[in-house]
Design a protein around this motif. Structure first.
Motif, mmCIF file in Angstrom:
data_model
loop_
_atom_site.group_PDB
_atom_site.id
_atom_site.type_symbol
_atom_site.label_atom_id
_atom_site.label_comp_id
_atom_site.label_asym_id
_atom_site.label_seq_id
_atom_site.Cartn_x
_atom_site.Cartn_y
_atom_site.Cartn_z
ATOM 1 N N SER A 64 52.735 25.519 86.436
ATOM 2 C CA SER A 64 54.155 25.719 86.721
ATOM 3 C C SER A 64 54.912 26.429 85.601
ATOM 4 O O SER A 64 55.757 27.260 85.857
ATOM 5 C CB SER A 64 54.831 24.401 87.107
ATOM 6 O OG SER A 64 54.658 23.458 86.093
ATOM 7 N N GLU A 65 54.585 26.125 84.321
ATOM 8 C CA GLU A 65 55.350 26.750 83.223
ATOM 9 C C GLU A 65 54.501 27.514 82.210
ATOM 10 O O GLU A 65 55.042 28.212 81.355
ATOM 11 C CB GLU A 65 56.113 25.661 82.450
ATOM 12 C CG GLU A 65 57.124 24.885 83.267
ATOM 13 C CD GLU A 65 57.801 23.842 82.412
ATOM 14 O OE1 GLU A 65 58.943 24.067 81.987
ATOM 15 O OE2 GLU A 65 57.158 22.800 82.135
ATOM 16 N N HIS A 66 53.197 27.311 82.244
ATOM 17 C CA HIS A 66 52.291 27.901 81.235
ATOM 18 C C HIS A 66 52.671 27.486 79.821
ATOM 19 O O HIS A 66 52.614 28.271 78.885
ATOM 20 C CB HIS A 66 52.232 29.437 81.380
ATOM 21 C CG HIS A 66 51.710 29.866 82.717
ATOM 22 N ND1 HIS A 66 50.384 29.760 83.062
ATOM 23 C CD2 HIS A 66 52.351 30.349 83.808
ATOM 24 C CE1 HIS A 66 50.225 30.183 84.311
ATOM 25 N NE2 HIS A 66 51.401 30.532 84.783
ATOM 26 N N LYS A 67 53.113 26.242 79.693
ATOM 27 C CA LYS A 67 53.543 25.724 78.396
ATOM 28 C C LYS A 67 52.559 24.728 77.808
ATOM 29 O O LYS A 67 52.618 24.411 76.627
ATOM 30 C CB LYS A 67 54.889 24.990 78.565
ATOM 31 C CG LYS A 67 56.094 25.905 78.506
ATOM 32 C CD LYS A 67 57.345 25.058 78.461
ATOM 33 C CE LYS A 67 58.586 25.942 78.443
ATOM 34 N NZ LYS A 67 59.786 25.152 78.799
ATOM 35 N N TYR A 68 51.718 24.149 78.647
ATOM 36 C CA TYR A 68 50.800 23.114 78.187
ATOM 37 C C TYR A 68 49.350 23.573 78.327
ATOM 38 O O TYR A 68 48.993 24.256 79.289
ATOM 39 C CB TYR A 68 51.028 21.810 78.965
ATOM 40 C CG TYR A 68 52.390 21.235 78.670
ATOM 41 C CD1 TYR A 68 52.596 20.453 77.537
ATOM 42 C CD2 TYR A 68 53.478 21.525 79.489
ATOM 43 C CE1 TYR A 68 53.856 19.956 77.228
ATOM 44 C CE2 TYR A 68 54.750 21.039 79.199
ATOM 45 C CZ TYR A 68 54.923 20.264 78.064
ATOM 46 O OH TYR A 68 56.171 19.794 77.750
ATOM 47 N N ILE A 69 48.544 23.156 77.350
ATOM 48 C CA ILE A 69 47.139 23.541 77.320
ATOM 49 C C ILE A 69 46.340 22.673 78.300
ATOM 50 O O ILE A 69 46.547 21.462 78.360
ATOM 51 C CB ILE A 69 46.560 23.308 75.899
ATOM 52 C CG1 ILE A 69 47.373 24.045 74.837
ATOM 53 C CG2 ILE A 69 45.070 23.621 75.854
ATOM 54 C CD1 ILE A 69 47.006 25.463 74.587
ATOM 55 N N GLU A 70 45.402 23.309 79.022
ATOM 56 C CA GLU A 70 44.570 22.517 79.934
ATOM 57 C C GLU A 70 43.082 22.556 79.586
ATOM 58 O O GLU A 70 42.514 21.556 79.215
ATOM 59 C CB GLU A 70 44.817 22.982 81.370
ATOM 60 C CG GLU A 70 46.290 22.773 81.757
ATOM 61 C CD GLU A 70 46.494 22.426 83.189
ATOM 62 O OE1 GLU A 70 45.906 23.088 84.049
ATOM 63 O OE2 GLU A 70 47.260 21.467 83.452
ATOM 64 N N GLU A 71 42.449 23.718 79.735
ATOM 65 C CA GLU A 71 41.014 23.810 79.444
ATOM 66 C C GLU A 71 40.713 25.185 78.858
ATOM 67 O O GLU A 71 41.560 26.076 78.880
ATOM 68 C CB GLU A 71 40.189 23.657 80.736
ATOM 69 C CG GLU A 71 40.421 22.359 81.461
ATOM 70 C CD GLU A 71 39.258 22.014 82.367
ATOM 71 O OE1 GLU A 71 38.099 22.106 81.918
ATOM 72 O OE2 GLU A 71 39.512 21.642 83.518
#
Ligand SMILES: *Cc1c(COP(=O)(O)O)cnc(C)c1O
Length: 356
Positions: free
Chosen positions: A225-232
């Motif tokens: 949704s925001e590309h603000k948090y790291i996932e993988e």
């Protein structure tokens, strides 16, 4: 069929192809062992599994999985301890995750004990293929796909479960260059990111190629949704070390694949008394830590490479370099301990090795 007491039909090859393998130039995932396992789901139940010579399978052109993607897989490895002994790393975790993927994709489950037993049996039959060469292992690929002959969209009524085995060399240990992805998305909340569903990988190829064209090996996925948090990172989980604390994105969100390697790293780190935080981690936090020298380490975790240390992180046109790999005590120690544990050379304190 009741899979609680597993019966298997076995049809063995007369001549093994093992002598034809070029062990020195072994490409990843292209060489397969002598046998494969196959089990059909028909009339609401699993039929007797068979181990048979490795071969092509006939396919109806309207087979539903190739049209609508009801297909899932797993990936795990068997390792050789010595001339007599081979073990499989944590197949119970893959059995559990396979069923979670199956559930999400409206596919039938397989009792965990039967899954583990089928993996164990096929590895036992082809155990000669688990190389003694340092760093080599046998990659195990269980998978399931829908087999109805019908181009109508609904859950298939028939499925095929299979296991393939592929001998693999030590994964390249070159440090990886990654790019934080500002636009493309791997998984959104409510989607299928937690499942090892085939389509997730098809969808990741274009963004990965785009990152590679810019000179990176892999991209780091951020929230949809925001590309603000790291996932993988690519097809691996990602971990950071900031101020001596291991920080990794929480699995509470269904956008993150629950990796066996990452779980093992965290269990081991906690056992060693290293502080671990599983929580949301923002791009800003990582970039700030990199800017003021507090980002000590970053690495990917997955079955293929175990632990892949990151050389640099690209973000908004700037490359942030990480400290030299010799200074990364924690990840170096985790990497060597896990590699030795899998071949029986460091103590298996948690009972992760399943003997074949
Ligand atoms: C398989 C996979 C991983 C790693 O899982 P392991 O069980 O450690 O191999 C991480 N992320 C994604 C997207 C994966 O498909």
């Amino acid at each position: 069929m009741d899979l609680t007491e597993l019966r298997l039909k076995v049809d063995k090859v007369t001549d093994s192809a093992i002598s034809k393998v070029d062990w020195v130039n072994l490409p990843f995932g292209k060489v397969f062992t002598d046998h494969m396992l196959m089990m059909d789901f028909v009339d609401g139940c699993w039929q007797e599994p068979q181990i048979l010579p490795f071969q092509s399978i006939p396919m109806h052109p309207a087979m539903s999985s190739i049209h609508y993607g009801q297909a899932i897989f797993e990936g795990l490895k068997a390792y050789r301890h010595n001339t007599e002994k081979v073990s499989i790393f944590r197949p119970d975790m893959n059995a559990k995750r396979f069923n979670e993927s199956a559930k999400r994709m409206c596919m039938p489950q397989i009792p965990e004990s039967a899954f583990i037993e089928m993996v164990r049996k096929i590895v036992e039959i082809d155990q000669a293929w688990v190389s003694e060469i340092k760093g080599y292992s046998l990659y195990i690929r269980p998978f399931m796909f829908a087999t109805d002959h019908w181009v109508g969209i609904k859950p298939s009524e028939t499925y095929k479960f299979m296991i393939l085995l592929s001998p693999v060399a030590s994964y390249y240990s070159e440090l990886v260059r990654v790019k934080i992805e500002p636009y493309f998305t791997r998984a959104a909340k409510g989607g299928v990111g937690r499942a090892k569903a085939a389509g997730n990988y098809g969808a990741s190829l274009y963004p990965a190629k785009f990152a590679q064209d810019q000179g990176y090996h892999q991209l780091v996925w951020t929230d949809a949704s925001e590309h603000k948090y790291i996932e993988e990172s690519g097809t691996m989980n990602i971990l950071f070390i900031i101020d001596d604390v291991i920080i990794t994105p929480t699995e509470d969100e269904d956008t993150i694949l629950r990796g066996v390697t990452k779980r093992s790293i965290l269990d081991l780190a906690r056992y060693w008394g290293i502080q671990v935080e599983e929580r949301k981690i923002s791009v800003e936090e990582v970039i700030n830590a990199a800017k003021n020298g507090r980002l000590q380490d970053a690495f990917g975790a997955g079955t293929a490479a175990t632990l892949a240390q990151i050389a640099l992180i690209g973000y908004e046109g700037t490359d942030y370099h990480l400290p030299p790999v010799e200074t990364r005590e924690i990840s170096n120690k985790l990497k060597s301990y896990l590699s030795l544990l899998k071949i029986g050379q460091s103590e298996d304190i948690f009972g992760w090795n399943f003997p074949v």
